[in-house]
Motif scaffolding. Structure first.
Motif, mmCIF file in Angstrom:
data_model
loop_
_atom_site.group_PDB
_atom_site.id
_atom_site.type_symbol
_atom_site.label_atom_id
_atom_site.label_comp_id
_atom_site.label_asym_id
_atom_site.label_seq_id
_atom_site.Cartn_x
_atom_site.Cartn_y
_atom_site.Cartn_z
ATOM 1 N N LEU A 120 0.812 -1.212 0.000
ATOM 2 C CA LEU A 120 0.000 0.000 0.000
ATOM 3 C C LEU A 120 0.850 1.269 0.000
ATOM 4 O O LEU A 120 0.338 2.353 -0.310
ATOM 5 N N GLY A 121 2.133 1.141 0.292
ATOM 6 C CA GLY A 121 3.013 2.291 0.185
ATOM 7 C C GLY A 121 3.094 2.830 -1.235
ATOM 8 O O GLY A 121 3.449 4.008 -1.438
ATOM 9 N N GLN A 122 2.745 1.996 -2.203
ATOM 10 C CA GLN A 122 2.736 2.480 -3.580
ATOM 11 C C GLN A 122 1.637 3.514 -3.811
ATOM 12 O O GLN A 122 1.740 4.354 -4.702
ATOM 13 N N VAL A 123 0.584 3.471 -2.985
ATOM 14 C CA VAL A 123 -0.443 4.519 -3.046
ATOM 15 C C VAL A 123 0.175 5.866 -2.708
ATOM 16 O O VAL A 123 -0.133 6.886 -3.347
ATOM 17 N N ASP A 124 1.055 5.892 -1.726
ATOM 18 C CA ASP A 124 1.741 7.137 -1.350
ATOM 19 C C ASP A 124 2.562 7.676 -2.517
ATOM 20 O O ASP A 124 2.606 8.889 -2.750
ATOM 21 N N GLU A 125 3.199 6.782 -3.242
ATOM 22 C CA GLU A 125 4.007 7.205 -4.386
ATOM 23 C C GLU A 125 3.133 7.853 -5.453
ATOM 24 O O GLU A 125 3.476 8.915 -5.997
ATOM 25 N N PHE A 126 2.007 7.232 -5.762
ATOM 26 C CA PHE A 126 1.112 7.790 -6.770
ATOM 27 C C PHE A 126 0.507 9.110 -6.295
ATOM 28 O O PHE A 126 0.353 10.055 -7.075
ATOM 29 N N TYR A 127 0.187 9.187 -5.005
ATOM 30 C CA TYR A 127 -0.363 10.430 -4.468
ATOM 31 C C TYR A 127 0.641 11.573 -4.619
ATOM 32 O O TYR A 127 0.274 12.697 -4.999
ATOM 33 N N ALA A 128 1.893 11.299 -4.331
ATOM 34 C CA ALA A 128 2.930 12.322 -4.442
ATOM 35 C C ALA A 128 3.069 12.823 -5.878
ATOM 36 O O ALA A 128 3.448 13.980 -6.106
ATOM 37 N N GLN A 129 2.739 11.971 -6.841
ATOM 38 C CA GLN A 129 2.798 12.370 -8.252
ATOM 39 C C GLN A 129 1.504 13.016 -8.736
ATOM 40 O O GLN A 129 1.422 13.439 -9.887
ATOM 41 N N GLY A 130 0.505 13.081 -7.856
ATOM 42 C CA GLY A 130 -0.714 13.794 -8.206
ATOM 43 C C GLY A 130 -1.949 12.950 -8.382
ATOM 44 O O GLY A 130 -3.008 13.477 -8.742
ATOM 45 N N LEU A 131 -1.898 11.648 -8.132
ATOM 46 C CA LEU A 131 -3.101 10.828 -8.242
ATOM 47 C C LEU A 131 -4.133 11.276 -7.214
ATOM 48 O O LEU A 131 -3.825 11.403 -6.033
ATOM 49 N N ARG A 132 -5.367 11.511 -7.661
ATOM 50 C CA ARG A 132 -6.417 11.955 -6.758
ATOM 51 C C ARG A 132 -7.708 11.141 -6.869
ATOM 52 O O ARG A 132 -8.608 11.318 -6.034
ATOM 53 N N VAL A 133 -7.799 10.240 -7.847
ATOM 54 C CA VAL A 133 -8.982 9.383 -7.990
ATOM 55 C C VAL A 133 -8.497 7.997 -8.387
ATOM 56 O O VAL A 133 -7.702 7.855 -9.326
ATOM 57 N N LEU A 134 -8.973 6.974 -7.677
ATOM 58 C CA LEU A 134 -8.579 5.607 -8.014
ATOM 59 C C LEU A 134 -9.808 4.720 -8.117
ATOM 60 O O LEU A 134 -10.649 4.691 -7.218
ATOM 61 N N LYS B 151 -6.951 10.911 1.390
ATOM 62 C CA LYS B 151 -7.902 11.810 0.734
ATOM 63 C C LYS B 151 -7.867 11.620 -0.783
ATOM 64 O O LYS B 151 -7.862 12.585 -1.558
ATOM 65 N N ILE B 152 -7.862 10.361 -1.203
ATOM 66 C CA ILE B 152 -7.985 10.003 -2.617
ATOM 67 C C ILE B 152 -9.415 9.549 -2.848
ATOM 68 O O ILE B 152 -9.950 8.724 -2.094
ATOM 69 N N LEU B 153 -10.055 10.070 -3.877
ATOM 70 C CA LEU B 153 -11.455 9.767 -4.147
ATOM 71 C C LEU B 153 -11.608 8.337 -4.650
ATOM 72 O O LEU B 153 -10.931 7.919 -5.600
ATOM 73 N N LEU B 154 -12.508 7.595 -4.033
ATOM 74 C CA LEU B 154 -12.771 6.199 -4.385
ATOM 75 C C LEU B 154 -13.824 6.126 -5.477
ATOM 76 O O LEU B 154 -14.910 6.696 -5.356
#
Length: 377
Positions: free
Chosen positions: A134-148, A190-193
């Motif tokens: 799940l740490g990979q979610v942090d990586e994507f968030y840092a790059q700007g991912l906001r909806v998954l 705070k990533i939109l599901l």
């Protein structure tokens, strides 16, 4: 009181006084707030301005075709591919600051509108990109991912897919233990599901598990077209009760079984979502490029010819007896909406169908803005 009921209880009298700054400005100007629930970065950035969009959810993922054991094809968003694609997208947005603004919080919609830009909220269609931890979610968030999105068509280690096949046609495939952990992580970040493409049971499980509003960024209504890719009223209602929105998309074979698809068929979908979930749950989505379905545009919207590219895939799912694939599709797009100006055309159609201006404003953008501001903070 459910969140949907609370929103409805506010009433029209307080609507204008409580609108966010950007939405209030939009209602007072000639340019409505237009937000699209699913599209892509165009090759020609002039399409951004031509579309009239203030913001949209932008799928920036790269797919890998994966042939499944039963012979059907799935499209996986792998970690490596998506890490590269999100970096490319972020650099492209940064290189065009006069046109684009990478949306990191819901308030960026106001910033974009105030500066005449379009806010782009990065989305990935499928949690396959979270491969190892799940740490990979942090990586994507840092790059700007906001909806998954949990999955795309077929299931994965997190969720059941809408087109999975089991004794119940795939409809009862639940959220997995890994899926529950992923939702907790998305809530924390705070990533939109997004439950688009999920099985019915996975969608209901995910909505119940989430501490934040949940969306279906792009889909259609099963009560109108009985198909596995279309959502039953139970899912629409649950999304609404979470405070989320349901975006109706442009794929016409999932909007109507009538032989000639029209804007009236699209409005019927929006009206059904409003009937089941309330006006605050209704939103617009595309799922094609901003200009529209490119192959159909090349064919001058000849649906009889354009639908042929879908038939092999359609028949492969028919052989698996997945719900709805027994009905042969005869069209792909609503010609008048397969156009760069679809949002303004939908807006005009809503007002022509008797929706008040404030109601139309919610549907074409206000509802999306509310949810993005609520979740992306």
């Amino acid at each position: 009181m459910k969140r949907r009921q609370l929103l409805q209880a506010l009433g029209a009298g307080t609507l204008l006084s409580t609108l966010p700054t950007g939405l209030l400005a939009a209602t007072q100007s000639k340019r409505p707030l237009f937000i699209d629930g699913m599209s892509f970065l165009p090759e020609d950035l002039a399409d951004i301005q031509a579309s009239g969009l203030s913001a949209y959810l932008c799928d920036i993922s790269t797919i890998e075709e994966v042939k499944q054991a039963d012979g059907t094809v799935n499209y996986k968003r792998t970690y490596k591919a998506c890490k590269e694609s999100i970096s490319i997208a972020a650099n492209r947005v940064a290189d065009h600051p006069q046109t684009l603004l990478q949306g990191l919080s819901g308030s960026d919609i106001d910033r974009a509108m105030d500066s005449g830009r379009c806010a782009i909220f990065f989305q990935i269609q499928g949690a396959d990109c979270v491969e190892d931890h799940l740490g990979q979610v942090d990586e994507f968030y840092a790059q700007g991912l906001r909806v998954l999105q949990l999955t795309h068509h077929y299931g994965n280690s997190f969720a059941g897919g809408a087109l999975d096949s089991d004794a119940n046609g795939g409809l009862n495939l639940p959220l997995t233990p890994k899926g529950y952990a992923l939702i907790a992580k998305l809530n924390d970040k705070k990533i939109l599901l997004d439950v688009s493409h999920s099985s019915e049971q996975t969608a209901l499980d995910a909505i119940k598990a989430s501490r934040q509003s949940v969306v279906q960024s792009h889909g259609a209504v099963r009560a109108i077209v009985p198909h596995a890719r279309c959502s039953p009223d139970s899912v629409i209602r649950a999304i609404a009760d979470s405070g989320g929105v349901f975006g109706v998309f442009m794929m016409s074979f999932w909007l109507t079984h009538d032989p000639v698809p029209t804007t009236d068929h699209y409005l019927a979908q929006l009206k059904h979502v409003a009937k089941v979930g309330g006006l605050d749950a209704v939103a617009i989505a595309n799922d094609y490029p901003l200009r529209g379905h490119e192959n159909l545009l090349k064919l001058n919207n000849d649906n009889a010819e354009g639908v042929k590219e879908y038939l092999d895939w359609w028949h492969s799912l028919r052989a698996k007896k997945v719900l709805g694939f027994d009905h042969e599709p005869v069209h792909v797009v609503i010609p008048e909406l397969n156009h760069i100006e679809r949002m303004s055309r939908i807006y005009d159609a809503l007002k022509g169908a008797g929706f008040k201006a404030a109601e139309a404003d919610k549907i074409v953008g206000g509802n999306w803005q509310r949810v993005l501001k609520s979740v992306l903070r």
